[in-house]
Enzyme design. Sequence first.
Site, PDB file in Angstrom:
ATOM      1  N   ASP A  44      -9.442   5.236 -33.482  1.00 57.90           N
ATOM      2  CA  ASP A  44     -10.692   5.961 -33.089  1.00 57.90           C
ATOM      3  C   ASP A  44      -9.948   6.900 -31.751  1.00 57.90           C
ATOM      4  O   ASP A  44      -9.388   7.989 -31.988  1.00 57.90           O
ATOM      5  CB  ASP A  44     -11.967   4.974 -32.461  1.00 57.90           C
ATOM      6  CG  ASP A  44     -13.097   5.787 -31.868  1.00 57.90           C
ATOM      7  OD1 ASP A  44     -13.426   6.861 -32.561  1.00 57.90           O
ATOM      8  OD2 ASP A  44     -13.578   5.106 -30.844  1.00 57.90           O
TER       9      ASP A  44
ATOM     10  N   PHE B  57     -20.655   6.057 -35.551  1.00 57.33           N
ATOM     11  CA  PHE B  57     -20.157   4.342 -35.327  1.00 57.33           C
ATOM     12  C   PHE B  57     -20.474   3.834 -36.744  1.00 57.33           C
ATOM     13  O   PHE B  57     -21.698   3.958 -37.369  1.00 57.33           O
ATOM     14  CB  PHE B  57     -21.228   3.718 -34.261  1.00 57.33           C
ATOM     15  CG  PHE B  57     -20.736   2.614 -33.906  1.00 57.33           C
ATOM     16  CD1 PHE B  57     -19.783   2.472 -32.990  1.00 57.33           C
ATOM     17  CD2 PHE B  57     -21.149   1.482 -34.623  1.00 57.33           C
ATOM     18  CE1 PHE B  57     -19.065   1.173 -32.699  1.00 57.33           C
ATOM     19  CE2 PHE B  57     -20.807   0.155 -34.108  1.00 57.33           C
ATOM     20  CZ  PHE B  57     -19.688   0.120 -33.194  1.00 57.33           C
TER      21      PHE B  57
HETATM   22  P1  IMP Z   1      -9.538   3.098 -30.284  1.00 61.31           P
HETATM   23  O1  IMP Z   1     -10.582   3.847 -29.414  1.00 61.31           O
HETATM   24  O2  IMP Z   1      -8.776   3.652 -31.121  1.00 61.31           O
HETATM   25  O3  IMP Z   1      -8.715   2.262 -29.246  1.00 61.31           O
HETATM   26  O4  IMP Z   1     -10.315   2.007 -31.025  1.00 61.31           O
HETATM   27  C1  IMP Z   1     -10.455   0.414 -30.667  1.00 61.31           C
HETATM   28  C2  IMP Z   1     -11.353  -0.249 -31.496  1.00 61.31           C
HETATM   29  O5  IMP Z   1     -12.646   0.201 -31.093  1.00 61.31           O
HETATM   30  C3  IMP Z   1     -11.049  -0.477 -32.994  1.00 61.31           C
HETATM   31  O6  IMP Z   1      -9.966  -1.243 -33.309  1.00 61.31           O
HETATM   32  C4  IMP Z   1     -12.332  -0.733 -33.109  1.00 61.31           C
HETATM   33  O7  IMP Z   1     -12.366  -2.313 -32.987  1.00 61.31           O
HETATM   34  C5  IMP Z   1     -13.299  -0.160 -32.325  1.00 61.31           C
HETATM   35  N1  IMP Z   1     -13.858   0.846 -32.888  1.00 61.31           N
HETATM   36  C6  IMP Z   1     -13.749   2.375 -32.938  1.00 61.31           C
HETATM   37  N2  IMP Z   1     -14.676   2.865 -33.759  1.00 61.31           N
HETATM   38  C7  IMP Z   1     -15.587   1.899 -34.390  1.00 61.31           C
HETATM   39  C8  IMP Z   1     -16.571   1.933 -35.093  1.00 61.31           C
HETATM   40  O8  IMP Z   1     -16.886   3.042 -35.509  1.00 61.31           O
HETATM   41  N3  IMP Z   1     -17.225   0.894 -35.395  1.00 61.31           N
HETATM   42  C9  IMP Z   1     -16.865  -0.165 -34.908  1.00 61.31           C
HETATM   43  N4  IMP Z   1     -15.786  -0.301 -34.065  1.00 61.31           N
HETATM   44  C10 IMP Z   1     -15.253   0.673 -33.811  1.00 61.31           C
END
Ligand code: IMP
Length: 169
Positions: A92, A141
Amino acid sequence: MLDSDVIRDRVAELGERIAADHADRELRLVTVLKGGLFFTSDLARAIGGQLQVDFMAIAPYVVGQGGVARITKDLDDDIEGCDVVLVEDVVDTGLTLHYVLKLLKSRRPRTLEVCTLLDKRVRRIAEIPIAYTGFEMGEEFLVGYGLDLDGRYRNLPYVASLSREALSA
Ligand code: IMP
Ligand code: MG
């Protein structure tokens, strides 16, 4: 958003590519719990051959909290000299992965690549090189196939988006 057949076919393709790219190497699949668990399980079988899996867990990076994620469970085994593929359910903002990659790199694997099922590229803050991507997604999401909302929906066999109403409920 993605039904189980579409996911299965794409995981098979990724598995074949990873297997071909790492022929005759000792492959280590490393996953960040819990979200990556389901994808890793299917991907490991799609790759086939000789490989090992290992797991780590981190308390997620929270923006404005000093910028450091915290390891709550470390890998069991040393990765020095290994071909490591870090398997993620979704990238993300990239902030979590940025931290994990820096940590793993310091342990001197031979190669270190990222394989993510889902890439929410438009939300990226930290630029991360991703070697293998299942699907590019938008900003919604998502839940299912490992992704959760407060720990629920991980076991859905497909990936769905949650409406704003569902999220605020
Ligand atoms: P980051 O923002 O790339 O550090 O993402 C960290 C974590 O946020 C991911 O590994 C997921 O566990 C969670 N995450 C990000 N986007 C979603 C989503 O759309 N649904 C559920 N979890 C999410
Ligand atoms: Mg995750």
